[in-house]
Design a protein around this motif. Structure first.
Motif, PDB file in Angstrom:
ATOM      1  N   ARG A 182       0.835  -1.195   0.000  1.00  0.00           N
ATOM      2  CA  ARG A 182       0.000   0.000   0.000  1.00  0.00           C
ATOM      3  C   ARG A 182       0.877   1.255   0.000  1.00  0.00           C
ATOM      4  NH1 ARG A 182      -2.217  -3.435   3.584  1.00  0.00           N
ATOM      5  NH2 ARG A 182      -1.279  -2.386   5.388  1.00  0.00           N
ATOM      6  N   SER A 183       0.509   2.237  -0.822  1.00  0.00           N
ATOM      7  CA  SER A 183       1.280   3.477  -0.900  1.00  0.00           C
ATOM      8  C   SER A 183       0.858   4.481   0.168  1.00  0.00           C
ATOM      9  CB  SER A 183       1.117   4.118  -2.287  1.00  0.00           C
ATOM     10  OG  SER A 183      -0.255   4.396  -2.556  1.00  0.00           O
ATOM     11  N   GLN A 184      -0.336   4.283   0.744  1.00  0.00           N
ATOM     12  CA  GLN A 184      -0.837   5.159   1.802  1.00  0.00           C
ATOM     13  C   GLN A 184      -1.406   4.308   2.934  1.00  0.00           C
ATOM     14  OE1 GLN A 184      -0.453   8.353   1.885  1.00  0.00           O
ATOM     15  NE2 GLN A 184      -0.025   8.932  -0.231  1.00  0.00           N
ATOM     16  N   LYS A 185      -1.524   4.902   4.104  1.00  0.00           N
ATOM     17  CA  LYS A 185      -2.069   4.179   5.250  1.00  0.00           C
ATOM     18  C   LYS A 185      -3.565   3.931   5.092  1.00  0.00           C
ATOM     19  CE  LYS A 185       1.303   5.746   8.690  1.00  0.00           C
ATOM     20  NZ  LYS A 185       1.504   6.463   9.980  1.00  0.00           N
ATOM     21  N   SER A 186      -4.229   4.826   4.387  1.00  0.00           N
ATOM     22  CA  SER A 186      -5.678   4.715   4.240  1.00  0.00           C
ATOM     23  C   SER A 186      -6.084   5.031   2.809  1.00  0.00           C
ATOM     24  CB  SER A 186      -6.383   5.693   5.188  1.00  0.00           C
ATOM     25  OG  SER A 186      -7.771   5.770   4.909  1.00  0.00           O
ATOM     26  N   ILE A 187      -7.158   4.398   2.360  1.00  0.00           N
ATOM     27  CA  ILE A 187      -7.647   4.664   1.007  1.00  0.00           C
ATOM     28  C   ILE A 187      -8.157   6.096   0.872  1.00  0.00           C
ATOM     29  CG2 ILE A 187     -10.064   3.944   1.350  1.00  0.00           C
ATOM     30  CD1 ILE A 187      -9.810   2.543  -1.427  1.00  0.00           C
ATOM     31  N   TYR A 188      -8.508   6.710   2.026  1.00  0.00           N
ATOM     32  CA  TYR A 188      -9.003   8.082   2.000  1.00  0.00           C
ATOM     33  C   TYR A 188      -7.914   9.068   1.578  1.00  0.00           C
ATOM     34  CZ  TYR A 188     -12.412   5.751   5.014  1.00  0.00           C
ATOM     35  OH  TYR A 188     -13.322   4.865   5.528  1.00  0.00           O
ATOM     36  N   LEU A 189      -6.670   8.628   1.603  1.00  0.00           N
ATOM     37  CA  LEU A 189      -5.553   9.498   1.238  1.00  0.00           C
ATOM     38  C   LEU A 189      -5.163   9.352  -0.239  1.00  0.00           C
ATOM     39  CD1 LEU A 189      -3.283   8.946   4.375  1.00  0.00           C
ATOM     40  CD2 LEU A 189      -4.867  10.840   3.936  1.00  0.00           C
ATOM     41  N   LEU A 190      -5.829   8.453  -0.946  1.00  0.00           N
ATOM     42  CA  LEU A 190      -5.539   8.250  -2.361  1.00  0.00           C
ATOM     43  C   LEU A 190      -6.362   9.188  -3.226  1.00  0.00           C
ATOM     44  CD1 LEU A 190      -5.485   4.345  -2.635  1.00  0.00           C
ATOM     45  CD2 LEU A 190      -3.535   5.886  -2.443  1.00  0.00           C
ATOM     46  N   ASP A 191      -5.810   9.593  -4.353  1.00  0.00           N
ATOM     47  CA  ASP A 191      -6.543  10.398  -5.323  1.00  0.00           C
ATOM     48  C   ASP A 191      -7.459   9.503  -6.144  1.00  0.00           C
ATOM     49  OD1 ASP A 191      -5.224  12.736  -4.571  1.00  0.00           O
ATOM     50  OD2 ASP A 191      -3.569  12.366  -5.968  1.00  0.00           O
ATOM     51  N   MET A 192      -8.445  10.108  -6.762  1.00  0.00           N
ATOM     52  CA  MET A 192      -9.290   9.364  -7.686  1.00  0.00           C
ATOM     53  C   MET A 192      -8.425   8.899  -8.867  1.00  0.00           C
ATOM     54  SD  MET A 192     -12.470   8.783  -7.061  1.00  0.00           S
ATOM     55  CE  MET A 192     -13.894   9.283  -6.080  1.00  0.00           C
TER      56      MET A 192
END
Length: 278
Positions: free
Chosen positions: A137-147
């Motif tokens: 995973r590139s971020q801890k949460s999916i909420y931190l990913l861009d569309m």
């Protein structure tokens, strides 16, 4: 309420299937570049891009019901009923690092990530749970990913048109298989041999497919006949379905002419021997 529950179950089961087949896939080391993918894999990548563009436009217009409809239709028709169905053969049978298997896994990963991001505004807890099982995973949460971003490839329009026509031909083959199944000619589609006397358009299309058409149709043998045959008349030509004569491989269940002493087809025999050598 029941329809909503079924829709959610479809979404969740699709994510489970994608995740289940990415258990040994590390994106940075295992991904296959677009240019090196099989043609049908490239089609799915472009098909996904079409979906992303439509969904992002729907979000811009606050058409959340359209977002849900677009994604569920894609998961049901393009993934579950088509791509996820025939790729099981490669995923389950080939060796871990087989290029075809890694190519399919790359498509799975791109779909999983894009679909999870697109659905996060609607079912955030589910997509967060999905993302927690993604390797690397590139971020801890999916909420931190861009569309997801839309990527256009040089052959996008050509592939979308070509496989749009191919899926119509596939529908004709599936109808002929179902008719043969109802008439007790075959059981599972993998036990069948399909012969087609195609129209000129269908023949040109089939000859242009750079893949094993029998694999995509999930049959043991697929033959293009130059002579008229008896069978079901369709828009794609005359399609004849019979039981494939031969022996069933105990590993991949394909019907072939010859088996090894271990009751394996030539393909599976080579795979098992390569695994034993490691």
């Amino acid at each position: 309420m029941r329809q909503t529950a079924e829709t959610y179950r479809k979404i969740r089961n699709t994510f489970r299937f994608l995740l289940g087949n990415l258990f040994d896939f590390h994106y940075e080391t295992d991904r296959v570049k677009y240019e090196q993918m099989a043609e049908v894999d490239q089609y799915l990548i472009n098909d996904l891009n079409v979906l992303v563009e439509k969904v992002l436009n729907a979000y811009e217009n606050y058409a959340f019901d359209e977002v849900n409809r677009l994604i569920v239709t894609y998961m049901t028709n393009d993934l579950s009923a088509f791509y996820l169905d025939f790729t099981k053969d490669v995923l389950y049978i080939e060796t871990t690092d087989n290029p075809a298997r890694r190519s399919i896994q790359t498509v799975f990963y791109e779909n999983l990530k894009a679909l999870a991001c697109l659905l996060t505004p609607i079912i955030p807890h589910t997509t967060e749970e999905v993302y927690s099982y993604v390797l690397d995973r590139s971020q801890k949460s999916i909420y931190l990913l861009d569309m997801p971003k839309i990527t256009k490839y040089a052959n996008s329009s050509e592939l979308l048109q070509k496989y749009g026509d191919f899926l119509k031909l596939r529908d004709d083959v599936l109808k002929a298989l179902e008719l043969a199944r109802n008439e007790k000619i075959i059981g599972k589609s993998f036990s069948s041999k399909v012969v087609i006397y195609p129209t000129e358009k269908a023949k040109k299309l089939l000859n242009s497919i750079n893949d094993d058409v029998a694999k995509i149709f999930i049959v043991s043998e697929f033959v293009i006949s130059n002579d008229p045959i008896e069978g079901s008349e369709t828009e794609s030509g005359i399609i004849q379905v019979t039981a494939r004569e031969g022996k069933v491989c105990s590993r991949c269940w394909k019907v072939v002419d010859h088996l090894s002493d271990d009751e394996l087809c030539e393909r599976c025999d080579k795979i098992i021997k390569s695994l034993e050598e490691k």
